[in-house]
Design an enzyme around this catalytic site. Structure first.
Site, PDB file in Angstrom:
ATOM      1  N   ALA A  67     -19.317 -47.665 -12.052  1.00 21.93           N
ATOM      2  CA  ALA A  67     -17.979 -47.435 -12.592  1.00 21.93           C
ATOM      3  C   ALA A  67     -18.048 -46.449 -13.753  1.00 21.93           C
ATOM      4  O   ALA A  67     -19.117 -46.171 -14.292  1.00 21.93           O
ATOM      5  CB  ALA A  67     -17.378 -48.762 -13.046  1.00 21.93           C
ATOM      6  N   GLY A 106     -20.478 -50.473  -8.772  1.00 18.93           N
ATOM      7  CA  GLY A 106     -19.372 -50.180  -7.869  1.00 18.93           C
ATOM      8  C   GLY A 106     -19.770 -49.263  -6.738  1.00 18.93           C
ATOM      9  O   GLY A 106     -19.182 -49.302  -5.649  1.00 18.93           O
ATOM     10  N   GLU A 109     -21.080 -51.462  -4.175  1.00 18.90           N
ATOM     11  CA  GLU A 109     -19.962 -52.235  -3.622  1.00 18.90           C
ATOM     12  C   GLU A 109     -19.171 -51.412  -2.607  1.00 18.90           C
ATOM     13  O   GLU A 109     -18.702 -51.935  -1.593  1.00 18.90           O
ATOM     14  CB  GLU A 109     -19.054 -52.724  -4.751  1.00 18.90           C
ATOM     15  CG  GLU A 109     -19.686 -53.839  -5.586  1.00 18.90           C
ATOM     16  CD  GLU A 109     -18.791 -54.329  -6.695  1.00 18.90           C
ATOM     17  OE1 GLU A 109     -18.472 -55.528  -6.710  1.00 18.90           O
ATOM     18  OE2 GLU A 109     -18.402 -53.508  -7.555  1.00 18.90           O
ATOM     19  N   GLU A 129     -24.656 -54.756 -13.413  1.00 14.90           N
ATOM     20  CA  GLU A 129     -23.594 -55.122 -14.353  1.00 14.90           C
ATOM     21  C   GLU A 129     -24.006 -56.211 -15.329  1.00 14.90           C
ATOM     22  O   GLU A 129     -23.558 -56.240 -16.482  1.00 14.90           O
ATOM     23  CB  GLU A 129     -22.350 -55.594 -13.575  1.00 14.90           C
ATOM     24  CG  GLU A 129     -21.624 -54.501 -12.823  1.00 14.90           C
ATOM     25  CD  GLU A 129     -22.109 -54.333 -11.391  1.00 14.90           C
ATOM     26  OE1 GLU A 129     -21.370 -53.754 -10.581  1.00 14.90           O
ATOM     27  OE2 GLU A 129     -23.242 -54.777 -11.090  1.00 14.90           O
TER      28      GLU A 129
END
Length: 696
Positions: A67, A106, A109, A129
């Site tokens: 992110a 992310g 993901e 994270e």
């Protein structure tokens, strides 16, 4: 072949395959423009009946590396990452993620929500994270265990572990690994799928069976390894939850937990440190385009404990090293000691004897300074004596080439005096390693007044290359780390005079989050070492500090710590510290001699005196310019002295308390202990009056 381009996402048709290429340097973060571009690409893909498969890839050196951290704490801009990922999961045509470099957070993901995943041979994947006090919030927790199983998913999610492409393929995370031309391979892979239209949703997969006892054992392991951290424990809770909860409901709980963690104190502290480490690499008064000097070969002068560890640091990073000592005997001993440093790696199987032999070929020893004629950097690590060091600097100046850097490892001597002993003071700086040098991450780089900008850039770059966390500091006795530590040590000693016990002080500070208390640490280091360090600084001490000679008394009694079986504590074969009535008597006698009456000392007083003494000294360091930023001090203490990272470092911690409250406590201890020890620093006075913090 039809082309479309948005701000960061371009689209190209290759037959029945639509290729979406993201270009958002430097690491293709999943910022708002990328999310918008990918949603538009999906829209185009779904509406175009001639497009049978979609490839998502990135230009540059990496797939999505996570992110955009700049968006943390900001209002969420649509589309959210989770919305994009839900669209990928629902897509009725196959989507292929083509990963290279790192697919993190992310980015992974995104890949997990695609129908298929293909990776370059050098790709690495992870969900890091947790290292920022966060957890995946867009499907990482509910999808990854379905692909690779709960045990491996626990490691990646609760510990932030990464895996390579081949391991990912073996575990079921990746469908194909490609040695070259990932783009062409991904298009070929997609064309094969286009013929059959095979869609495979990770969300439809069951969670593989696993030993349920694993969860409790993992909780215990994480509690021990990551003391005080909440996110790893929550990760286990969420994985347990997703194994028994319908996918959509579990995904919603994952997202809600992620949002809660973003505003948690621990995550704010860890994100602060993440940013502070990067800010510490920005050197004041050094232009950003300054090119570091080329360092290919390194010299180390002094084959003692520090010199050996420093030599090992450079050898580990692949640098040829010349170690200089006064005698062949001392060098032979040093070589054996360096070899022994790798004993643990050999036992664990992470290194073979053949690999160790190869590494040791990088180490050359000599008793002659002439052997340093062709090195690019020399680290001086001889005894902490100004006369000895200035002689070494003079001898180095006589043999080194004109652009060679001399870095002193001194922990408290005046770097200006050392620079003046060199023929080229512009080539002199400090590289202060911490013991054990081959293990400790912190590297205090020290600028002298005449140090050239490219020298500062070089020692910073070299610090990173050898795996350290380099922080630039200025001239100051003890620099930053040891100068602050000396104030904590002073208060720990004073607290013994006032009535506290070694056990109580150690328990309070280890309870705060330090890995070891000051008295257990002193026993580990050795009371003879502690007494010698005290003696070297005694001239600059106050009368009370000089008279607080508990260390000297323990050393004189032969209580040198663990190595003699007795120091502040008694030690048996298990090396566990036990309280000793003889120390209680020694302290009682000392108090009587000094006119102190033992009083009840609260845990709160111990914590405040030890920590606020450090914060107050740090404020003086900042005002003097010996540290450029409060964040630099936070990095120094979390990287080098075990300040719990989830509390952000001493300056961040002080801001959370409130500077007005810090000042009030300092005023209180000024009355109890003395103004010379606790008078608030001028910076604290200013910040309190302005209602600001160190980081404002």
């Amino acid at each position: 072949m039809n082309d479309e381009t948005s701000e960061t996402v371009s689209l190209v048709r290759v037959g029945p395959v639509l290729v979406a290429t993201v270009d958002n340097p430097p690491v293709n973060a999943l910022s708002h423009s990328v999310r918008v571009g990918l949603v538009a690409a999906l829209q185009r893909f779904e509406e175009d009946v001639d497009c049978k498969a979609l490839v998502i890839r990135c230009d540059g050196r990496t797939f999505f590396a996570g992110a955009d951290i700049r968006e943390f704490g900001q209002p969420v801009k649509e589309p959210r990452l989770g919305e994009l990922i839900d669209r990928l999961d629902r897509c009725d045509k196959p989507v292929i993620a083509a990963m290279h470099g790192t697919a993190l957070g992310g980015g992974l993901e995104i890949a997990l929500a695609c129908s298929y995943r293909i990776a370059a041979l050098d790709a690495r994947m992870g969900l890091p994270e947790v290292k920022l006090g966060l957890l995946p919030g867009s499907g990482g927790i509910v999808r990854l265990p379905r692909l690779i199983g709960v045990p491996d998913a626990l490691t990646m999610i609760a510990e932030g572990g990464q895996i390579g492409a081949e391991a990912a393929r073996d575990k079921g995370l990746v469908d194909e690994v490609v040695a070259s031309d990932l783009r062409s391979a991904a298009i070929d892979f997609a064309q094969r799928l286009a013929d059959v239209g095979a869609v495979r949703r990770t969300s439809d997969l069951p969670v593989p069976a696993f030993d349920e006892g694993l969860l409790d054992s993992k909780r215990a392991e994480l509690a021990k390894r990551h003391k005080g951290l909440k996110a790893p424990q929550i990760a286990v809770d969420l994985i347990e939850m997703m194994t028994v909860t319908p996918f959509v409901e579990a995904a919603a709980k994952e997202y809600a937990t992620c949002r809660e963690l973003i505003s948690s104190p621990q995550s704010k502290a860890l994100r602060h440190l993440f940013a502070a480490e990067r800010a510490a690499l920005k050197l004041e008064d050094v232009p950003t385009d300054t090119k570091p000097r080329d360092v290919r070969k390194v010299g180390v002068v002094g084959p003692g404990v520090m010199g050996r560890g420093i030599a090992a640091c450079f050898v580990d990073a692949g640098f040829p090293v010349i170690l200089v000592g006064r005698s062949a005997e001392s060098l032979t001993k040093a070589q054996a000691a360096i070899r022994k440093l790798y004993g643990g790696s050999i036992k664990r199987g992470s290194m073979t004897e053949a690999q160790l032999d190869e590494r040791m070929t990088l180490l050359e020893t000599t008793t002659s300074y002439d052997g340093l004629a062709n090195v690019d950097l020399v680290v001086e690590a001889v005894t902490e004596n100004l006369d000895v060091k200035t002689e070494v600097f003079a001898r180095l100046s006589a043999v080194l080439k004109a652009n060679a850097i001399i870095a002193t490892n001194t922990s408290f001597l005046d770097i200006e005096a050392l620079a003046s002993a060199a023929s080229r003071p512009e080539n002199v700086a400090g590289m202060h390693f911490f013991n054990p040098a081959n293990v400790m991450k912190l590297l205090e780089n020290v600028r002298a007044v005449r140090t050239a900008p490219e020298v500062l850039a070089t020692i910073t770059a070299v610090g990173k290359k050898i795996g350290k966390v380099p922080v630039m500091v200025g001239r100051s006795e003890g620099f930053v780390a040891n100068r602050m530590l000396s104030k904590r040590s002073r208060e720990a000693q004073f607290l013994l005079e006032d009535g506290a016990t070694p056990r109580q002080v150690d328990k309070v500070l280890s309870g705060f989050g330090f890995p070891i208390g000051p008295f257990a640490l002193a026993d580990l280091a050795g009371m003879d070492v502690m007494a010698a360090a005290r003696n070297a600084r005694i001239a600059g001490m106050t009368l009370r500090e000089q008279s607080c000679n508990i260390v000297d008394k323990l050393a004189a009694a032969g209580r040198l710590g663990q190595k003699t079986g007795a120091g502040y504590y008694l030690y048996g074969e298990d090396r566990k510290p036990q309280d000793d009535p003889a120390v209680d008597q020694l302290l009682a006698t000392h108090r009587a001699e000094r006119g102190f009456s033992a009083r009840e000392i609260s845990d709160e007083e111990i914590l405040e005196r030890c920590l606020l003494a450090m914060v107050n000294e740090a404020a003086k360091i900042l005002d003097e310019g010996a540290a450029a930023r409060p964040g630099d001090i936070d990095v120094i203490w979390t990287s080098g002295f075990g300040w719990p990272s989830h509390l952000g470092g001493p300056m961040f911690w002080a801001d959370q308390i409130g500077i007005a409250n810090v000042k009030e406590a300092l005023d209180r201890y000024s009355r109890i202990v003395g103004e010379e020890y606790f008078k608030p620093a001028a910076l604290i006075e200013r910040l309190a009056s302005e209602r600001r913090g160190f980081h404002d």
